[in-house]
Design a protein around this motif. Structure first.
Motif, PDB file in Angstrom:
ATOM      1  N   CYS A  28       0.850  -1.185   0.000  1.00 23.38           N
ATOM      2  CA  CYS A  28       0.000   0.000   0.000  1.00 23.38           C
ATOM      3  C   CYS A  28       0.892   1.242   0.000  1.00 23.38           C
ATOM      4  O   CYS A  28       1.828   1.342   0.801  1.00 23.38           O
ATOM      5  N   CYS A  31       0.382   2.974   3.618  1.00 22.79           N
ATOM      6  CA  CYS A  31       0.784   2.405   4.911  1.00 22.79           C
ATOM      7  C   CYS A  31       1.661   1.167   4.794  1.00 22.79           C
ATOM      8  O   CYS A  31       1.971   0.532   5.811  1.00 22.79           O
ATOM      9  N   CYS A  39      -4.732   0.638   0.176  1.00 12.51           N
ATOM     10  CA  CYS A  39      -5.678  -0.204   0.916  1.00 12.51           C
ATOM     11  C   CYS A  39      -6.963   0.559   1.258  1.00 12.51           C
ATOM     12  O   CYS A  39      -7.009   1.781   1.196  1.00 12.51           O
TER      13      CYS A  39
HETATM   14 ZN   LIG Z   1      -2.834   1.573   3.433  1.00 13.05          ZN
END
Ligand SMILES: [Zn+2]
Ligand SMILES: [Zn+2]
Length: 243
Positions: A28, A31, A39
């Protein structure tokens, strides 16, 4: 193309994707969670700007009417473009996604960002625009990154909207802005833009795309060049708005 080649091509692509996934697994961009480019949690944390609650002139959030920044105290208009929408606020998360796309060769994010831009575009703009164009990268940035990041997003956007994408501007690296007055800085910026092909008059209605709008100075400089080339109205759409 025969069905066999299509099949071989698809297999090759699948194999390549699988190989890439092994060496460089998808994470992602917000993150680093493995498996997806962006995500669900990060998607829902992006601060989207609702068009109905943003300044129609500069895309700033929380101003349903033209905001105070868009007019000087004398009531003079501040921007060279007529309207602007931005898909989201620029914050740590959206900034990280954009930088990852630009600087880390995560080119697949182009279609993710094109989707966000598309969702910010008012439907009537699609009928209004004659052409889609973008703020190009300069030579130095192109050498460093290896691709023109906004061109890719605009190609994706053209595919989704049926609008024509056309390069209308060239950008030279800007001279060092330090020590320059505000108006010198503006001139400096404006000097950095040239019309890409001066042989033809430009389309009248131009939808100009960029990644981040901060003061709007770059988009102003580009818009005024487009108007010198024959554009009548320039509207702007950006992925993120610094606020
Ligand atoms: Zn994420
Ligand atoms: Zn405004």
């Amino acid at each position: 193309m025969t069905p066999t080649t299509t099949h071989a091509h698809t297999n090759g692509r699948v194999f390549l994707d699988a190989a890439l996934e092994l060496v460089w697994p998808t994470r992602c961009s917000g993150c680093e969670r493995p498996g997806v480019l962006l995500c669900e949690e990060c998607r829902s944390s992006l601060k989207r700007i609702a068009g109905a609650h943003a300044c129609p002139r500069c895309g700033a959030p929380f101003g349903r009417l033209v905001c105070t920044e868009c007019y000087s105290s004398e009531g003079r208009e501040q921007h060279q473009f007529e309207a602007c929408v931005c898909a989201m606020e620029l914050d740590e998360l959206s900034g990280r996604v954009i930088v990852l796309y630009k600087d880390s060769y995560e080119r697949r994010l182009s279609s993710v960002l094109a989707d966000y831009l598309l969702s910010a575009l008012p439907a009537p703009w699609l009928g209004w625009a004659d052409v889609l164009t973008w703020i190009p990268v300069d030579r130095k940035a192109l050498r460093r990154r290896g691709f023109d990041h906004m061109e890719m997003i605009v190609q994706d956007l053209a595919e989704r909207t049926g609008l024509r994408a056309q390069r209308l501007l060239d950008k030279q690296p800007t001279r060092d802005q330090r020590g320059l007055t505000r108006s010198e800085r503006y001139e400096n910026l404006q000097e950095s833009f040239r019309l890409h092909d001066t042989a033809h008059a430009l389309p009248q209605h131009i939808l100009l795309i960029d990644d981040v709008l901060t003061t709007g100075a770059t988009l102003d400089a580009a818009s005024s060049r487009l108007k010198e080339g024959g554009a009548v109205e320039v509207r702007v759409a950006c992925v993120a708005r610094a606020w």
